[in-house]
Design an enzyme around this catalytic site. Sequence first.
Site, short mmCIF file in Angstrom:
data_model
loop_
_atom_site.label_atom_id
_atom_site.label_comp_id
_atom_site.label_asym_id
_atom_site.label_seq_id
_atom_site.Cartn_x
_atom_site.Cartn_y
_atom_site.Cartn_z
N ALA A 88 21.56 -16.67 52.31
CA ALA A 88 21.27 -16.45 50.89
C ALA A 88 19.77 -16.28 50.69
CB ALA A 88 21.78 -17.62 50.05
N ASP A 89 19.41 -15.54 49.67
CA ASP A 89 18.01 -15.37 49.31
C ASP A 89 17.92 -15.16 47.80
OD1 ASP A 89 15.23 -15.13 50.24
OD2 ASP A 89 15.35 -13.11 49.41
N THR A 90 16.86 -15.70 47.20
CA THR A 90 16.68 -15.61 45.76
C THR A 90 15.29 -15.08 45.43
OG1 THR A 90 18.18 -17.48 45.36
CG2 THR A 90 16.64 -16.93 43.60
N LYS A 98 18.77 -12.88 57.19
CA LYS A 98 18.78 -14.31 57.48
C LYS A 98 20.07 -14.72 58.19
CE LYS A 98 15.87 -15.97 53.66
NZ LYS A 98 15.84 -16.84 52.46
N GLY A 111 21.03 -12.90 46.57
CA GLY A 111 21.89 -12.19 47.49
C GLY A 111 22.58 -13.18 48.40
#
Length: 223
Positions: free
Chosen positions: A91-93, A70, A129
């Site tokens: 960011a990624d969840t 991203k 992350g």
Amino acid sequence: MSLCTLRTPLVSALGRRFRVVLASGSPRRKELLDRLGIEYEVIPSGFAEDLDKSQFATAGDYVVENAAQKAGEVYRRVRGGSARPLFVIGADTVVVDAGGAILEKPASGSDAAATLKGLGGKTNTVHTGVCLVVDDTTRSSGGEPRVLKALESTEVVFGEVDDAMAEVYAATGEPMDKAGSYAYQSLACFFVSAIRGDYYNVVGFPCARFYQMLRELDAQGAI
């Protein structure tokens, strides 16, 4: 009421030196980032999020790579038109259930309700992350950026979730853009009996981890 911010000298220096970009349209991440008083803009990533989960050893590795993709996509898209050095935040969840399955956003209300019933009475883990892609101002123009990655993980213990509660919650629409089909900071507070780790990580952005990443970059002379 104006927002109280934690605008430290480090944060002020970041805003002066870089064009800061949040590569996410998440209102929760934006709200949390606003608390630092960082001057930034929002440019959501166009990354397809189509990585093959089976190619990663752990869910943590998967979510960190999603964050990197991203941030990298936005960095490459914006870099040529930026007069200032770039500082991109990705960011990624994801949520991982007790059986190790990765739960991302639900496809439908019925999918959300089924997910919630499956989480009831068990512990799930929220992984976020974070990836920072930063123009290296110590190098000549055109050099490769610095890339800093981190993972934050938090355990969330659910009480029992009966069919009626799961279906009513799904019908509110709140689960539809949430990894794991729930928002702990809102109505899902009625499901959660305990949390082990960073609360804000569950909301969607690990604030303390992010600030430590800023300190690390500062120690390297990058900010």
